[in-house]
Scaffold this motif. Structure first.
Motif, short mmCIF file in Angstrom:
data_model
loop_
_atom_site.label_atom_id
_atom_site.label_comp_id
_atom_site.label_asym_id
_atom_site.label_seq_id
_atom_site.Cartn_x
_atom_site.Cartn_y
_atom_site.Cartn_z
N GLU A 232 -13.66 -2.31 -1.12
CA GLU A 232 -12.68 -1.60 -1.96
C GLU A 232 -11.38 -2.37 -2.13
O GLU A 232 -10.88 -2.53 -3.24
CB GLU A 232 -12.39 -0.23 -1.34
N ALA A 233 -10.83 -2.87 -1.03
CA ALA A 233 -9.55 -3.58 -1.11
C ALA A 233 -9.70 -4.88 -1.89
O ALA A 233 -8.88 -5.19 -2.77
CB ALA A 233 -9.01 -3.87 0.30
N THR B 207 -7.10 7.73 -0.48
CA THR B 207 -6.88 6.75 -1.54
C THR B 207 -5.45 6.27 -1.50
O THR B 207 -4.52 7.07 -1.43
CB THR B 207 -7.17 7.39 -2.92
N LYS C 41 0.86 -1.18 0.00
CA LYS C 41 0.00 0.00 0.00
C LYS C 41 0.90 1.22 0.00
O LYS C 41 1.83 1.29 0.79
CB LYS C 41 -0.76 0.01 1.34
N GLU D 7 -3.36 -0.54 -8.49
CA GLU D 7 -4.79 -0.24 -8.44
C GLU D 7 -5.04 0.78 -7.33
O GLU D 7 -4.41 0.72 -6.28
CB GLU D 7 -5.61 -1.51 -8.15
N GLY E 110 -9.92 -4.20 -5.55
CA GLY E 110 -8.61 -3.81 -6.06
C GLY E 110 -7.71 -5.01 -6.27
O GLY E 110 -7.05 -5.14 -7.31
N VAL F 275 -7.22 2.22 -4.35
CA VAL F 275 -8.20 1.71 -3.38
C VAL F 275 -8.53 2.83 -2.41
O VAL F 275 -7.64 3.40 -1.78
CB VAL F 275 -7.61 0.49 -2.62
#
Lengths: 197, 197
Positions: free
Chosen positions: A131-132, A104, A81, A94, A135, A96
């Motif tokens: 969301e995760a 984000t 991340k 991506e 992604g 997320v």
């Protein structure tokens, strides 16, 4: 999964705004025996899916992810991340959005670790808006792999993630499903209960 | 540890400036059987130390950490890394400088998870200058606990971390010790070799 449900009841702390704190056994301090049992339970549930890799996201997904990978005898990949990136040639990226943190992040996986045709099990500690998980699924599909399933430790069933992922065609298995976190109380979805969509 | 040494030889990639890339089995993709063996090896080496908790740092320390915690049958705590903090009342905070990333992070652990008198084993994936290990050790000691030892997966023995930690009185056990990473070659410290301090 009774052991996990018991932990949530005994040690989970309900904070305001639908937040459940489980930092004594899942996302700061971790119970290794519970993690091993989580790995075994995902393996049981996704039996027959011919999984070739487990994919999770740092940091709290790594412990349940590595235990699942150990049971399945396949590698684990954890997505990283980060706020923003410059070099993106060899990686899938991506975006997320985190509703909790209101920011984000970009999640990344090296291209060399997912080959076309791979059957990837996605594992994560929490599912809320999805969301995760979406992604991670997009990364698997960009690589030409397919999502064998999505294994979630704790699902907040009052948020739309599970429904959205199912509508998109993914199989979601959540080990504990929370119906509500109102007035400091944890209510669970019963196994045979259908939630309003 | 032969299995690990083999992996480093077969899959480690030497980048410039003393950087060893091991993202195929340790810090992006992870080999779960190797992680389990690492956990067993740390448990064997620190046998008798009466460890009550394992402490590591996100993200790459979590997999070796949880496997060690499983073998020892004690909880794992992972310290979080962040750029800066506002609320610090219930947490221990230490500054850790990363020579690789040339930035200072704050690492944090909730006060409630380390009690006075605890015997804490610190586990991390890499040891170079020792910054992270010292930061974790200071947290243990702030909490009134003691450091039972420091278990490292890969040590860069040409950097001063091991020596500095030993001089400070800590017992360091590194599963693989790298003497140099010059001209694209990985040279190991032999078991009976004493490096120039």
């Amino acid at each position: 999964m009774e052991l996990l449900r018991r932990k949530v009841i005994d040690e989970g702390i309900v904070l305001g705004q639908g937040v459940l704190k489980v930092d004594s056994f899942l996302n700061h301090q971790m119970d290794p025996v519970l993690m091993r049992e989580i790995g075994r339970e995902f393996t049981r549930r996704f039996n027959g899916e011919e999984i070739t890799k487990v994919l999770t996201i740092e940091s709290s997904g790594i412990a349940p992810g590595i235990m699942t990978a150990l049971e399945l005898d396949v590698p684990l990949i954890f997505a990283r991340k980060q706020k923003s990136l410059t070099l993106t040639e060899d990686i899938y990226v991506e975006k997320v959005y985190s509703f909790t943190k209101k920011e984000t992040n970009e999640i990344t996986v090296s291209k060399k670790f997912i080959a076309p045709g791979e059957r990837v099990l996605i594992v994560d500690d929490f599912l809320a808006n999805g969301e995760a998980a979406f992604g991670l699924a997009r990364i698997v599909e960009q690589a030409g792999g397919s999502v064998a399933g999505i294994g979630i430790v704790i699902e907040k069933s009052f948020q739309p993630g599970h429904r959205l992922l199912q509508e998109a065609g993914y199989r979601v298995e959540s080990l504990v499903r929370i119906a509500s976190l109102t007035e400091g109380q944890i209510a669970f979805v019963e196994d045979d209960e259908v939630l309003p969509g």
